[in-house]
Write a protein that holds these residues in place. Sequence first.
Motif, PDB file in Angstrom:
ATOM      1  N   ILE A  57       0.904  -1.114  -0.280  1.00 25.01           N
ATOM      2  CA  ILE A  57      -0.122   0.041   0.086  1.00 25.01           C
ATOM      3  C   ILE A  57       0.771   1.484  -0.158  1.00 25.01           C
ATOM      4  O   ILE A  57       0.682   2.222  -0.816  1.00 25.01           O
ATOM      5  N   SER A  58       1.969   1.320   1.055  1.00 27.34           N
ATOM      6  CA  SER A  58       2.697   2.486   0.944  1.00 27.34           C
ATOM      7  C   SER A  58       3.520   2.661  -0.179  1.00 27.34           C
ATOM      8  O   SER A  58       3.741   3.563  -0.716  1.00 27.34           O
ATOM      9  N   SER A  59       4.059   1.762  -0.963  1.00 32.08           N
ATOM     10  CA  SER A  59       4.927   1.840  -2.194  1.00 32.08           C
ATOM     11  C   SER A  59       3.982   2.500  -3.176  1.00 32.08           C
ATOM     12  O   SER A  59       4.297   3.272  -4.254  1.00 32.08           O
ATOM     13  N   PHE A  60       2.560   1.886  -3.290  1.00 28.80           N
ATOM     14  CA  PHE A  60       1.844   2.270  -4.444  1.00 28.80           C
ATOM     15  C   PHE A  60       1.412   3.658  -4.126  1.00 28.80           C
ATOM     16  O   PHE A  60       1.288   4.722  -5.014  1.00 28.80           O
ATOM     17  N   THR A  61       1.586   4.092  -2.887  1.00 28.40           N
ATOM     18  CA  THR A  61       1.171   5.460  -2.525  1.00 28.40           C
ATOM     19  C   THR A  61       2.325   6.544  -2.903  1.00 28.40           C
ATOM     20  O   THR A  61       2.107   7.681  -3.470  1.00 28.40           O
ATOM     21  N   LEU A  62       3.484   6.023  -2.837  1.00 27.23           N
ATOM     22  CA  LEU A  62       5.000   6.814  -2.983  1.00 27.23           C
ATOM     23  C   LEU A  62       4.621   6.970  -4.464  1.00 27.23           C
ATOM     24  O   LEU A  62       5.118   8.073  -4.999  1.00 27.23           O
ATOM     25  N   LEU A  63       4.315   5.899  -5.413  1.00 24.89           N
ATOM     26  CA  LEU A  63       4.056   6.017  -6.826  1.00 24.89           C
ATOM     27  C   LEU A  63       3.490   7.147  -7.259  1.00 24.89           C
ATOM     28  O   LEU A  63       3.736   7.925  -8.191  1.00 24.89           O
ATOM     29  N   MET A  64       2.129   7.248  -6.677  1.00 28.61           N
ATOM     30  CA  MET A  64       1.089   8.320  -6.944  1.00 28.61           C
ATOM     31  C   MET A  64       1.802   9.729  -6.839  1.00 28.61           C
ATOM     32  O   MET A  64       1.265  10.741  -7.418  1.00 28.61           O
ATOM     33  N   SER A  65       2.293   9.783  -5.610  1.00 24.99           N
ATOM     34  CA  SER A  65       2.726  11.310  -5.218  1.00 24.99           C
ATOM     35  C   SER A  65       3.888  11.620  -6.237  1.00 24.99           C
ATOM     36  O   SER A  65       3.974  12.727  -6.548  1.00 24.99           O
ATOM     37  N   LEU A  66       4.705  10.719  -6.667  1.00 24.71           N
ATOM     38  CA  LEU A  66       5.931  10.800  -7.621  1.00 24.71           C
ATOM     39  C   LEU A  66       5.163  11.256  -9.053  1.00 24.71           C
ATOM     40  O   LEU A  66       5.707  12.258  -9.562  1.00 24.71           O
ATOM     41  N   ILE A  67       4.197  10.588  -9.453  1.00 21.23           N
ATOM     42  CA  ILE A  67       3.583  10.844 -10.768  1.00 21.23           C
ATOM     43  C   ILE A  67       2.892  12.340 -10.703  1.00 21.23           C
ATOM     44  O   ILE A  67       3.037  13.278 -11.459  1.00 21.23           O
ATOM     45  N   SER A  68       2.355  12.532  -9.486  1.00 25.30           N
ATOM     46  CA  SER A  68       1.623  13.921  -9.190  1.00 25.30           C
ATOM     47  C   SER A  68       2.845  15.224  -9.302  1.00 25.30           C
ATOM     48  O   SER A  68       2.455  16.041  -9.955  1.00 25.30           O
ATOM     49  N   LEU A  69       3.843  14.642  -8.592  1.00 26.07           N
ATOM     50  CA  LEU A  69       5.068  15.723  -8.831  1.00 26.07           C
ATOM     51  C   LEU A  69       5.522  15.906 -10.147  1.00 26.07           C
ATOM     52  O   LEU A  69       5.650  17.383 -10.600  1.00 26.07           O
ATOM     53  N   PHE A  70       5.817  14.776 -10.685  1.00 28.83           N
ATOM     54  CA  PHE A  70       6.321  15.224 -12.326  1.00 28.83           C
ATOM     55  C   PHE A  70       5.064  15.707 -13.364  1.00 28.83           C
ATOM     56  O   PHE A  70       5.748  16.412 -13.922  1.00 28.83           O
ATOM     57  N   SER A  71       3.940  15.466 -12.928  1.00 32.28           N
ATOM     58  CA  SER A  71       2.952  16.187 -13.745  1.00 32.28           C
ATOM     59  C   SER A  71       2.863  17.667 -13.437  1.00 32.28           C
ATOM     60  O   SER A  71       2.850  18.597 -14.417  1.00 32.28           O
ATOM     61  N   LEU A  72       3.161  18.139 -12.300  1.00 35.98           N
ATOM     62  CA  LEU A  72       3.332  19.530 -11.945  1.00 35.98           C
ATOM     63  C   LEU A  72       4.678  20.198 -12.622  1.00 35.98           C
ATOM     64  O   LEU A  72       4.457  21.543 -13.085  1.00 35.98           O
ATOM     65  N   LEU A  73       5.675  19.610 -12.632  1.00 34.30           N
ATOM     66  CA  LEU A  73       6.862  20.205 -13.196  1.00 34.30           C
ATOM     67  C   LEU A  73       6.945  20.149 -14.590  1.00 34.30           C
ATOM     68  O   LEU A  73       7.237  21.117 -15.405  1.00 34.30           O
ATOM     69  N   LEU A  74       6.470  18.942 -15.251  1.00 36.17           N
ATOM     70  CA  LEU A  74       6.694  18.774 -16.692  1.00 36.17           C
ATOM     71  C   LEU A  74       5.493  19.267 -17.646  1.00 36.17           C
ATOM     72  O   LEU A  74       5.726  19.908 -18.614  1.00 36.17           O
ATOM     73  N   LEU A  75       4.254  19.225 -17.040  1.00 32.21           N
ATOM     74  CA  LEU A  75       3.036  19.437 -17.761  1.00 32.21           C
ATOM     75  C   LEU A  75       2.621  20.866 -17.312  1.00 32.21           C
ATOM     76  O   LEU A  75       2.425  21.714 -18.312  1.00 32.21           O
ATOM     77  N   ALA A  76       2.221  20.866 -16.186  1.00 31.78           N
ATOM     78  CA  ALA A  76       1.665  22.033 -15.442  1.00 31.78           C
ATOM     79  C   ALA A  76       2.819  23.398 -15.528  1.00 31.78           C
ATOM     80  O   ALA A  76       2.460  24.589 -15.530  1.00 31.78           O
ATOM     81  N   LYS A  77       3.973  23.114 -15.621  1.00 31.49           N
ATOM     82  CA  LYS A  77       5.174  24.157 -15.368  1.00 31.49           C
ATOM     83  C   LYS A  77       4.689  24.982 -14.277  1.00 31.49           C
ATOM     84  O   LYS A  77       4.695  26.240 -14.358  1.00 31.49           O
ATOM     85  N   VAL A  78       4.662  24.519 -12.965  1.00 32.38           N
ATOM     86  CA  VAL A  78       4.140  25.152 -11.929  1.00 32.38           C
ATOM     87  C   VAL A  78       5.083  26.108 -11.302  1.00 32.38           C
ATOM     88  O   VAL A  78       4.728  27.047 -10.656  1.00 32.38           O
ATOM     89  N   ARG A  79       6.200  26.108 -12.031  1.00 28.95           N
ATOM     90  CA  ARG A  79       7.341  27.083 -11.404  1.00 28.95           C
ATOM     91  C   ARG A  79       7.038  28.535 -12.194  1.00 28.95           C
ATOM     92  O   ARG A  79       7.496  29.611 -11.916  1.00 28.95           O
ATOM     93  N   GLU A  80       5.931  28.664 -13.430  1.00 34.47           N
ATOM     94  CA  GLU A  80       5.955  29.678 -14.106  1.00 34.47           C
ATOM     95  C   GLU A  80       4.447  30.176 -13.566  1.00 34.47           C
ATOM     96  O   GLU A  80       3.541  29.505 -13.358  1.00 34.47           O
ATOM     97  N   PRO A  81       4.526  31.673 -13.752  1.00 33.92           N
ATOM     98  CA  PRO A  81       3.227  32.326 -13.488  1.00 33.92           C
ATOM     99  C   PRO A  81       1.898  32.030 -14.202  1.00 33.92           C
ATOM    100  O   PRO A  81       2.251  31.637 -15.327  1.00 33.92           O
ATOM    101  N   ILE A  82       0.769  32.180 -13.433  1.00 34.68           N
ATOM    102  CA  ILE A  82      -0.302  31.851 -14.344  1.00 34.68           C
ATOM    103  C   ILE A  82      -1.181  33.155 -14.856  1.00 34.68           C
ATOM    104  O   ILE A  82      -1.270  33.892 -13.962  1.00 34.68           O
ATOM    105  N   LYS A  83      -1.172  33.232 -16.115  1.00 34.85           N
ATOM    106  CA  LYS A  83      -1.927  34.280 -16.716  1.00 34.85           C
ATOM    107  C   LYS A  83      -3.378  34.210 -16.752  1.00 34.85           C
ATOM    108  O   LYS A  83      -3.920  33.261 -17.484  1.00 34.85           O
ATOM    109  N   ILE A  84      -4.234  34.764 -16.101  1.00 34.52           N
ATOM    110  CA  ILE A  84      -6.008  34.444 -16.105  1.00 34.52           C
ATOM    111  C   ILE A  84      -6.387  35.319 -17.468  1.00 34.52           C
ATOM    112  O   ILE A  84      -6.117  36.454 -17.371  1.00 34.52           O
ATOM    113  N   PRO A  85      -7.106  34.445 -18.318  1.00 37.79           N
ATOM    114  CA  PRO A  85      -7.660  35.134 -19.455  1.00 37.79           C
ATOM    115  C   PRO A  85      -8.860  36.218 -19.124  1.00 37.79           C
ATOM    116  O   PRO A  85      -9.403  36.105 -18.086  1.00 37.79           O
TER     117      PRO A  85
END
Length: 403
Positions: free
Chosen positions: A374-402
Amino acid sequence: MSHLTAKYLAPRLGALVALTPFSVDTYLPAMPAIASQMTATLNEVSITVPLFLIGFALGQLIGGPLSDRFGRKPIAVIGLSVFFIASLLMTFANHIDQLYWIRAMQALGGGFATVVASAMVRDLFSGKDSARVFSMIALVMLIAPLIAPGIGSLILHFSQWHSIFLFLAFYAALLFFLVKITLPETVSNERKQANKQQPWNTLLSNYKIVLTHKRGIGFLLAQGFASSILFIYISESPFIYMELFDVRPEAFPFYFGLVVLGVIFFNRVNIGLLKRYEPRQIVLGVIIAQSIFSLILIGYESVFTPNVFVVLLLMFFVIGLLGAITPNILASYMDFFPHVSGTANGLISSSIFGFGGIMGVVMSELHNGTLQRISSFTLLMSLISLFSLLLLAKVREPIKIPD
C-alpha cells in the motif's frame, strides 16, 4: 464578492461537498457486518468504495457542463433527488451484486449534486481569493470524514448497517432544502440563455478547450494522482486497522479520524501560507514533502515491525498534506478556464474521483495482505503527481488569467 459573502457561501458549499466523504466513510465500520450478511469477503465489499468513486466521477463529468447550460442549482437538485432514492433502495439490498448496482446509482446522483460547488466558487472568485474560499470549504468538508466513521459505529451499536444508508438519505434531504432555499444561482439568466442557444456539441467543444490546455491538464493529472492516495487509504483502512492491527470496529473511527485531523491541520496552515505565496508555489513544496514522507514510511516498514502508532504518525503527514495540495491545485487550474468553469470543474472533479476509483481497484488487485504494498503504491502516486506539476503544468511559471 465581500469577505462576508465568502463566509456565507463556504459552510453551505462545504456541507454540499461533504456529501462525498459521508457517502464513503460512514459505512466503513460496517464493512465486516455487510460482508458477513452478504456472504462476501471484506475485499469484495471494499470494492464498493472505488465503484462509488468511478460513478461519482461520471456524474460530475456530465453534471459540470449541464450546470453551465441550465444553472448550478437545478443540476444539484436533480442529483440530490437521485442520491436520496438510491440511499433508500440500498436498505433493501441483500446481495453484493445489488449493492454494486445501487451504489453506482447513488454515486451518479452524488456527482451531479456536488459538482456545482467549485463552479460556484469560480463564478465568484479567482486567484488567491478562490484558493482561500476552497480552503474554507475544504475545512468544513473535512469535518465529515472526521465524524462519519463515528456516526457509522454509533448507528451500528443501536441498529443494523441498513440504517447507515437511511442516515445518508436524511442528509441528502437536508441538502435539498439547503440548496433550494439558501444558495444563490451564480449563472446569470443572460449566460444561461446564451448557453442554451448553443448547439449541444458545444459541450464537447468546451471539453476540447480544457483537454487541449497543456498546463491545465498538468494540474488535472497532478490532482488526480494525489487524490488517489486519499482514496486508496480510505479503501484499505478497514484492512490496515481492523485486520492488520486488530483494531475493534468501535475503535476504528479514532484511528481513522487522527489521519483526517492531519488534513485539517495542513488546510489551516495553507490558509496562512496564502498570505505570502501563490497557490502554485505552495503546492510544489507540499507535494515534494509528501513524497519524502511516503519514502520514510516505506523505509520504516522495511526495517521494523510496523507499529500502529508510528504508522498513524507518518500517515498524518502523507495523507494530511493533501489539505494543502487540493485547494491550491484547484485554484491554479480553475484560473485557466473562467468562461467554461462548469465544464472545467466537472472534468477535474471527475478526475479526482475517477482516478481514485480506478487506482482503488488496481490496489485491490495488488492487495497482498501487507502494508508495504500500500505504501509503495502511495509513493508512486505522489511522484507521478510531482512530475505532472513540473513537466506539464510548469508550476514554477506564473499563471495568466484570461480576460
